[in-house]
Design a protein around this motif. Structure first.
Motif, short mmCIF file in Angstrom:
data_model
loop_
_atom_site.label_atom_id
_atom_site.label_comp_id
_atom_site.label_asym_id
_atom_site.label_seq_id
_atom_site.Cartn_x
_atom_site.Cartn_y
_atom_site.Cartn_z
N PRO A 1 34.59 12.45 -40.43
CA PRO A 1 33.58 12.30 -41.49
C PRO A 1 33.69 13.35 -42.59
O PRO A 1 33.46 13.04 -43.76
N VAL A 2 34.07 14.57 -42.23
CA VAL A 2 34.21 15.62 -43.24
C VAL A 2 35.38 15.31 -44.17
O VAL A 2 35.29 15.47 -45.40
N ILE A 3 36.49 14.87 -43.60
CA ILE A 3 37.66 14.52 -44.42
C ILE A 3 37.31 13.35 -45.35
O ILE A 3 37.68 13.33 -46.52
N ALA B 1 45.05 18.13 -43.86
CA ALA B 1 43.64 18.07 -43.47
C ALA B 1 43.47 17.39 -42.12
O ALA B 1 42.69 17.83 -41.26
N LEU B 2 44.21 16.33 -41.89
CA LEU B 2 44.12 15.61 -40.62
C LEU B 2 44.64 16.46 -39.47
O LEU B 2 44.07 16.44 -38.37
N GLU B 3 45.71 17.20 -39.72
CA GLU B 3 46.25 18.06 -38.66
C GLU B 3 45.26 19.17 -38.29
O GLU B 3 45.15 19.55 -37.12
N ALA B 4 44.54 19.66 -39.29
CA ALA B 4 43.59 20.75 -39.03
C ALA B 4 42.23 20.26 -38.55
O ALA B 4 41.56 20.95 -37.77
N LEU C 1 36.75 5.96 -40.10
CA LEU C 1 36.37 6.63 -38.86
C LEU C 1 36.97 5.96 -37.63
O LEU C 1 37.20 6.62 -36.61
N ALA C 2 37.23 4.65 -37.72
CA ALA C 2 37.79 3.93 -36.58
C ALA C 2 39.30 4.09 -36.45
O ALA C 2 39.87 3.79 -35.39
N THR C 3 39.97 4.52 -37.52
CA THR C 3 41.43 4.66 -37.49
C THR C 3 41.81 5.96 -36.80
O THR C 3 41.22 7.00 -37.04
N VAL C 4 42.82 5.89 -35.94
CA VAL C 4 43.24 7.04 -35.14
C VAL C 4 43.89 8.09 -36.06
O VAL C 4 44.79 7.76 -36.83
N PRO C 5 43.45 9.35 -36.01
CA PRO C 5 44.02 10.37 -36.91
C PRO C 5 45.54 10.48 -36.79
O PRO C 5 46.23 10.66 -37.80
N GLU C 6 46.07 10.40 -35.58
CA GLU C 6 47.53 10.52 -35.40
C GLU C 6 48.27 9.38 -36.08
O GLU C 6 49.40 9.56 -36.54
#
Length: 287
Positions: free
Chosen positions: A165-167, A156-159, A195-200
């Motif tokens: 917010p949706v995740i 989900a994070l990769e896409a 929301l503050a944490t970097v997705p990568e």
């Protein structure tokens, strides 16, 4: 996902950015190093706030306690690329944080993913540390059920990493219907932290959780004389408690189980957890 026992810091605690050779890290700190300093590293999707309940009792026991947001985690900045979040890079961050805290006995603790990070730091260089505590952490990858859940989150994070917010909404929709209700303040905090944490950061550290090999023998070779503690709850959905029992035996480590808790004894029973940690660190000082 760890939930802080409360969000208000004790009066003696302070918040600042710890300057290191590898950048600045957001920290909560309490106490003076009468008996030593403790560096606390949080787990996956977590933050320094997961240790709020430990600050006051550990400070009262004579320890300077420093809880850290890792690179790209909550209030610590991080780049929108994957390579800086590799396990070895995060281990180097811990060593830089240790150096930034100055001289004196330094006890390092990692919770869950944080345990894998601090283990890698000690394997790389055990010299800064007076002891190592692995809290709710196993010898390698998480259990199969958690691997499946983490793989779904990574996908989900990769896409959709630009639509956090949706995740978040999808994750919370999977919460058990009989879960205890949260206060509006806690719900808002947890969403804001996500929301503050970097997705990568979440992508790469998630991969670490599902692929990390058993490195207990590496740890034993790197730090044979370092005092070690394995601490957990009575049950754990991420690593079986029996696996942590065996890990402690392999390490020759002290072993503590906090009654009535699961994956986050630091948040679920902070007073009992702090008492166990202080007793262990005190024993290291007497050796």
């Amino acid at each position: 996902m760890s939930k802080p026992p409360r969000l208000t810091l004790p009066p003696e605690a302070r918040t600042y950015r710890l300057a290191t050779a590898r950048g600045e890290f957001a920290v909560h700190e309490a106490g003076e190093p009468v008996r030593g300093t403790a560096l606390l590293i949080p787990g996956y999707t977590g933050s320094k706030e997961d240790f709020i309940g430990l600050l006051e009792p550990l400070a009262a026991a004579g320890y300077r306690v420093v809880a850290v947001d890792g690179r790209g985690q909550h209030e610590s900045p991080g780049p929108r690329e994957e390579s800086p979040y590799a396990l070895e890079e995060l281990a180097r961050d811990v060593l830089a944080q240790a150096a930034g805290l100055g001289d004196g006995p330094l006890h390092v603790l990692g919770h869950s993913l944080g345990g894998l990070i601090v283990r890698a730091a000690v394997v790389r260089d055990p010299r800064p540390f007076a002891s190592l505590t692995l809290m709710s952490t196993g010898p390698g990858a998480v259990c199969e059920d958690q691997q499946a859940r983490t793989k779904l989150l990574i996908a989900a994070l990769e896409a959709m990493g630009d639509d956090m917010p949706v995740i978040w909404a999808a994750m919370r929709a999977q919460d058990p219907r009989d879960a205890p209700p949260e206060s509006p303040e806690l719900t808002a905090f947890m969403r804001g932290r996500w929301l503050a944490t970097v997705p990568e950061q979440l992508i790469v550290t998630g991969r670490t959780l599902i692929s990390e090999p058993d490195r207990i023998d590496d740890l034993t070779r790197a730090a044979p004389g370092l005092a070690k503690l394995v601490l957990s709850g009575e049950s754990d959905p991420v690593w079986p408690v029996s696996l942590m029992d065996e890990m402690a035996r392999r390490l020759g480590a002290d072993r503590v189980v906090i009654a009535g808790t699961e994956h986050s004894p630091n948040a679920e029973a902070p007073a009992a957890t702090a008492a166990a940690l202080a007793a262990f660190w005190d024993s290291c000082t007497r050796q």
